[in-house]
Design a protein around this motif. Structure first.
Motif, mmCIF file in Angstrom:
data_model
loop_
_atom_site.group_PDB
_atom_site.id
_atom_site.type_symbol
_atom_site.label_atom_id
_atom_site.label_comp_id
_atom_site.label_asym_id
_atom_site.label_seq_id
_atom_site.Cartn_x
_atom_site.Cartn_y
_atom_site.Cartn_z
ATOM 1 N N ALA A 28 0.838 -1.200 0.000
ATOM 2 C CA ALA A 28 0.000 0.000 0.000
ATOM 3 C C ALA A 28 0.871 1.247 0.000
ATOM 4 O O ALA A 28 1.899 1.294 0.679
ATOM 5 C CB ALA A 28 -0.919 0.009 1.216
ATOM 6 N N ALA A 29 0.437 2.231 -0.764
ATOM 7 C CA ALA A 29 1.045 3.560 -0.725
ATOM 8 C C ALA A 29 -0.010 4.499 -0.141
ATOM 9 O O ALA A 29 -1.159 4.498 -0.591
ATOM 10 C CB ALA A 29 1.451 4.010 -2.122
ATOM 11 N N PHE B 88 4.070 2.137 2.047
ATOM 12 C CA PHE B 88 4.938 3.237 1.632
ATOM 13 C C PHE B 88 4.234 4.566 1.919
ATOM 14 O O PHE B 88 3.057 4.736 1.583
ATOM 15 C CB PHE B 88 5.253 3.135 0.134
ATOM 16 C CG PHE B 88 5.858 1.814 -0.267
ATOM 17 C CD1 PHE B 88 7.214 1.568 -0.097
ATOM 18 C CD2 PHE B 88 5.066 0.809 -0.803
ATOM 19 C CE1 PHE B 88 7.776 0.355 -0.472
ATOM 20 C CE2 PHE B 88 5.609 -0.408 -1.180
ATOM 21 C CZ PHE B 88 6.976 -0.637 -1.014
ATOM 22 N N PHE B 89 4.967 5.497 2.517
ATOM 23 C CA PHE B 89 4.409 6.801 2.844
ATOM 24 C C PHE B 89 4.843 7.812 1.786
ATOM 25 O O PHE B 89 6.029 7.981 1.530
ATOM 26 C CB PHE B 89 4.886 7.246 4.228
ATOM 27 C CG PHE B 89 4.331 6.411 5.352
ATOM 28 C CD1 PHE B 89 4.859 5.152 5.632
ATOM 29 C CD2 PHE B 89 3.277 6.876 6.121
ATOM 30 C CE1 PHE B 89 4.351 4.374 6.676
ATOM 31 C CE2 PHE B 89 2.763 6.111 7.155
ATOM 32 C CZ PHE B 89 3.295 4.852 7.425
ATOM 33 N N LEU B 90 3.849 8.469 1.146
ATOM 34 C CA LEU B 90 4.124 9.436 0.082
ATOM 35 C C LEU B 90 3.485 10.778 0.401
ATOM 36 O O LEU B 90 2.529 10.860 1.184
ATOM 37 C CB LEU B 90 3.581 8.921 -1.255
ATOM 38 C CG LEU B 90 4.132 7.593 -1.793
ATOM 39 C CD1 LEU B 90 3.421 7.236 -3.091
ATOM 40 C CD2 LEU B 90 5.629 7.684 -2.019
ATOM 41 N N ASP B 91 4.005 11.818 -0.258
ATOM 42 C CA ASP B 91 3.412 13.143 -0.107
ATOM 43 C C ASP B 91 2.162 13.292 -0.969
ATOM 44 O O ASP B 91 1.252 14.068 -0.654
ATOM 45 C CB ASP B 91 4.420 14.230 -0.483
ATOM 46 C CG ASP B 91 5.579 14.293 0.494
ATOM 47 O OD1 ASP B 91 6.703 14.618 0.056
ATOM 48 O OD2 ASP B 91 5.363 14.009 1.684
ATOM 49 N N SER B 92 2.126 12.545 -2.094
ATOM 50 C CA SER B 92 0.966 12.579 -2.991
ATOM 51 C C SER B 92 0.964 11.326 -3.852
ATOM 52 O O SER B 92 1.991 10.657 -3.993
ATOM 53 C CB SER B 92 0.993 13.826 -3.884
ATOM 54 O OG SER B 92 2.136 13.792 -4.728
ATOM 55 N N SER C 232 4.527 0.992 -10.286
ATOM 56 C CA SER C 232 5.815 1.095 -10.987
ATOM 57 C C SER C 232 6.859 1.848 -10.163
ATOM 58 O O SER C 232 8.061 1.666 -10.333
ATOM 59 C CB SER C 232 5.637 1.764 -12.343
ATOM 60 O OG SER C 232 5.243 3.121 -12.182
ATOM 61 N N MET C 233 6.405 2.710 -9.250
ATOM 62 C CA MET C 233 7.320 3.448 -8.389
ATOM 63 C C MET C 233 8.102 2.538 -7.467
ATOM 64 O O MET C 233 9.201 2.876 -7.018
ATOM 65 C CB MET C 233 6.539 4.472 -7.554
ATOM 66 C CG MET C 233 5.874 5.586 -8.342
ATOM 67 S SD MET C 233 4.666 6.532 -7.386
ATOM 68 C CE MET C 233 5.727 7.290 -6.150
#
Length: 466
Positions: free
Chosen positions: A409-410, A440-444, A460-461
């Motif tokens: 999960a992002a 995964f922790f993302l800003d956006s 893909s990231m």
């Protein structure tokens, strides 16, 4: 075709079920089932013919199934890995009137309001002569839906038997062969182990549980002739040097992606693997690939077996026509109409054909298959978004040596929350196999112009040379 499953019912010299603590002949099995059904008059008189069963793989599950068949009722195996909330949701949504269960799972039924009957309780019920009742429906198998809501796949006796007959050349079954009950009975692959055995007078070897060590012990001690595994199970059994008997005829490998090299290794070790492809809706496998075929056509899931036609639509979707297709989805005519069109089942999988061999390219539905279990990313996302501090979530799969695919999960958060805190909250909401192995922790998150999260871009990231 129900009678096909009863043709060995009077054989006292033929083993039907073997566990570490008991052996039942075919006559003993069917006698027990008849006695069980004679005590289920309250179920026979209920408003619903569908009776959920919550139980691990054991002799009681098989007896209960046959007992329900005897009186025209339909077993509905319930996933024992679901949480109490998930089980109650399925029971409530489908308006079931009773549930049969194994006592060890009583805690999972604490939220449900329908009458619960344990296997142990049935023995104390009064005896009433059971009149056999005809019914073409044989089982309801729940599978993940496109909205995260499990769909009940209804199979008839005809579709189950046809699937077994269609796979005859692959299975090569004979009386007194031995099937290892290596998959959960609440999945079509596991339920069909029961049906294949009954149809051919085979022995069902039921391990104490489905943990790797228990499977290894049953394989080495009881020497099955037939095994059905997902790739995760196969890899683990190979890793602990499981000894295979020369009596083994075939090991079916299905339930999602399996690496060619893993199958080549298994073949060298004597597992006699055959890669298969199918679904709950097709009553088990509809294609099969031998090791030689995989060597000539790497990654193929094989050619269609007998009485199966496969086409690829203009949108590259795999369409399947066969006499083993399901009857319909339980209480879901819209989904039935969407999936069954002009005699073809629209699988939701994308693929291609090359010289008659089928190749899977993607899962149109985005389902994640991890360790043989289906996980719908939408359902996991909804659970994540209920957690305070999580603003956005995208669930996807990454390849994994142990699980074939792992749930990831992002997320985008607005407040400090740790991965461990998220996992602890999810444990109360969804089954353990659905909980992300990595977060995964993302800003956006990347989105389309319409604001829809682009799942493949997110995936893909984090893809590492897949």
């Amino acid at each position: 075709m129900k009678d096909f499953f009863y043709k060995y019912s009077n054989r006292d010299n033929l083993i039907a079920i073997r566990t570490s603590s008991q052996i039942l002949s075919y006559k003993e099995l069917f006698t027990s089932a008849k006695e069980f059904s004679s005590k289920l008059s309250l179920l026979k008189n209920s408003e619903s013919k569908y009776i959920p069963i919550l139980s691990q793989n054991n002799a009681e599950f098989v007896i209960a199934t046959l007992a329900l068949w005897n009186i025209g009722l339909v077993p509905v195996p319930i996933n024992t890995r679901w949480t109490d909330k998930e089980i109650d949701s399925v029971l409530t949504r489908n308006v079931f009137k009773y549930i049969l269960y194994e006592k060890k799972f009583s805690e999972k039924l604490r939220k449900t309001g329908i009458p619960k009957i344990s296997f142990d309780e049935v023995s104390s019920f009064p005896y009433n002569e059971a009149t056999e009742i005809s019914n073409d429906e044989a089982v309801v198998i729940f599978t993940s839906g496109s909205t995260g809501i499990p769909k009940g796949v209804i199979h008839t006796f005809d579709s189950l038997v046809n699937s077994i007959i269609n796979g005859t050349e692959i299975l090569n079954q004979h009386v007194s062969d031995k099937w290892l009950a290596s998959l959960p009975f609440f999945h079509i692959g596991g339920f069909q182990i029961i049906c294949r055995a009954l149809l051919n007078g085979c022995e069902i070897i039921i391990p104490d549980n489905l943990e790797t060590d228990s499977l290894k012990n049953s394989i080495e001690e009881f020497k099955p002739t037939h095994i059905s595994l997902v790739s995760t199970q196969l890899q683990r059994l190979i890793d602990i040097n499981t000894r295979i008997s020369n009596s083994l005829k075939v090991t079916l490998i299905g339930g999602g992606f399996s690496d060619d090299n893993l199958l080549f290794k298994a073949d060298k070790d004597g597992w006699k693997p055959v890669r298969v492809y199918g679904s709950s809706e097709t009553a088990s496998f509809v294609t099969a690939a031998s090791i030689d075929e995989i060597k000539n056509y790497p990654s193929t899931v094989g050619k269609p077996v007998k009485n199966v036609e496969i086409k690829i639509s203009d949108e590259d979707e795999i369409l399947i026509s066969t006499n083993s297709l399901f009857k319909c989805y339980l209480n879901n005519p819209e989904e039935t109409a969407a999936k069954s069109v002009d005699g073809f089942y629209h699988s939701g999988d994308l693929g291609k054909l090359n010289n008659g061999y089928l190749f899977l390219e993607a899962r149109k539905s985005d389902l994640i298959i991890t360790g043989g279990e289906n996980v719908n990313p939408y359902e996991v996302e909804q659970a994540l978004l209920k957690i305070k501090g999580i603003k956005e979530a995208c669930v996807f799969s990454l390849k994994d040596e142990q699980w074939s695919q792992k749930v990831c999960a992002a997320i985008v958060t607005s407040a400090g929350i740790s991965e461990n805190q998220i996992i602890e909250i999810l444990k109360e909401e969804i089954a353990s196999f659905k909980i992300p192995k990595e977060i995964f922790f993302l800003d956006s998150l990347p989105k389309t112009s319409l604001g829809k999260i682009e799942r493949e871009k997110v995936r893909s990231m984090f893809t590492r040379n897949e």
